[in-house]
Design an enzyme around this catalytic site. Structure first.
Site, short mmCIF file in Angstrom:
data_model
loop_
_atom_site.label_atom_id
_atom_site.label_comp_id
_atom_site.label_asym_id
_atom_site.label_seq_id
_atom_site.Cartn_x
_atom_site.Cartn_y
_atom_site.Cartn_z
N GLU A 171 9.08 22.98 36.74
CA GLU A 171 8.44 23.17 35.45
C GLU A 171 9.43 22.87 34.32
O GLU A 171 10.63 23.01 34.48
CB GLU A 171 7.92 24.60 35.31
CG GLU A 171 6.76 24.87 36.24
CD GLU A 171 6.09 26.20 35.99
OE1 GLU A 171 4.94 26.35 36.42
OE2 GLU A 171 6.70 27.10 35.40
N CYS A 219 11.28 32.99 29.42
CA CYS A 219 12.43 33.17 30.30
C CYS A 219 12.07 33.95 31.56
O CYS A 219 11.45 35.00 31.47
CB CYS A 219 13.52 33.94 29.57
SG CYS A 219 14.10 33.09 28.13
#
Ligand code: SF4
Length: 318
Positions: A49, A312
């Protein structure tokens, strides 16, 4: 051969004639902040990703450096995948090239978010620990910076690590002015060990030595960021802020240099299978206050792309 991951194809034997350029498999654009998360299929069927983030005048690409990750941070969605393999130099570059192609064919995105259709900043905060793929990283950096390459200024590239200290020093030797972000998450060793197994290998005192060296080497901006992901009831309390402060003081930096350390506090974003939850906003403000009172430069950064799991520790091929 690693077992195939959920949603990934069985690894095939390399047939050089079948090598194909990585391709974007799926795209999700956040209506909240414009972040675009891409699932990219590599030549061998593995998936990674990357996230494109429009930020004021910057177009920042959050790159992956590995398929999965070996570091096993407890709060991290990517860690569940374990390490499958390192990305190649071509796959690092392909992430920028795919971003450019996507922006070319989606000009309305750049117009809507008032950014250029060219990647201006890179952050290595996607899947993987970039300093575990050090050889490829250090081959890629000149390509990223070169005028005939992607022409991205060194000051606009940030390498984020959970604290692989040996390679931090090597990176500093090669690129002393390269911005570096260290994900600390706890200033006390026993808590850090529970959250991040790397603490058994590269401990807080070793990280403190590196911080001291980096800050003392640069009179103005050491380009060093300490990141702390705050999780409710885990590391967001007053005592945790004081432990972090004690750790930073253990660097022995004089006060005028100590103030040059920048801290990003990142409230955790819960995701489906996670045992961790986001911190209450009062605790985030109190945490920030404790550090700021000691003279540190502290920012609270809400992760980009919260509604598309592009923040994150959340990249795991959803
Ligand atoms: S936080 Fe980073 S280093 Fe830790 S497991 Fe996740 S991807 Fe790996």
């Amino acid at each position: 051969m690693p077992a195939p991951l959920k949603g990934q194809r069985q690894e095939q034997k390399l047939d050089p004639t079948s090598l194909s350029f990585p391709r974007i498999q799926t795209t999700q654009v956040s209506s909240y902040d414009g972040s675009a998360k891409f699932v990219v299929e590599l030549w061998d069927g593995h998936l990674i990703e990357m996230v494109l983030m429009p930020e004021k005048t910057r177009t920042t690409l959050c790159l992956s450096s590995q398929v999965g990750c070996a570091r096993g941070c407890r709060f991290c969605n990517t860690a569940r995948l374990k390490l499958v393999r390192n990305l190649t130099l071509a796959e690092f570059s392909a992430q920028i090239e795919l971003s450019h192609k996507w922006m070319e064919s989606n000009r309305v995105w750049a117009e809507r978010w008032r950014v250029t259709s060219k990647v201006t900043n890179l952050v290595f905060m996607g899947m993987g620990e970039p300093l575990d793929n050090f050889d490829v990283l250090t081959k890629f950096l000149p390509v990223a910076m070169d005028q005939k390459g992607f022409c991205i200024a060194q000051k606009n590239i940030c390498v984020s690590t959970v604290g692989r200290v040996d390679h931090l020093y090597k990176l500093h030797e090669l690129y002393p002015r390269l911005p570096v972000a260290i994900s600390l998450h706890a200033g006390q060793s026993s808590l850090r060990k529970k959250l991040m197994p790397i603490e058994h290998e590269y401990s807080l005192p070793e990280i403190a030595e590196f911080i001291q060296m980096k800050v003392l080497n640069h009179r103005r901006d050491p380009r060093l960021l300490i990141q702390v992901l705050l999780m409710q009831g885990v590391n967001n309390l007053e005592k945790h802020a004081n432990e972090l402060l004690d750790f930073l003081k253990s660097t022995g930096l004089p006060q005028d240099r100590f103030k040059k350390i920048k801290i990003n506090l990142i409230p955790f974003n819960s995701f489906g299978e996670s045992n961790f939850v986001e911190p209450d906003s009062e605790s985030v403000l109190a945490f920030r206050h404790t550090l700021a009172q000691a003279g540190l430069r502290v920012m609270v950064r809400y992760s980009k792309g919260q509604d598309i799991a592009g923040a994150c520790g959340q990249l795991a091929l959803k």
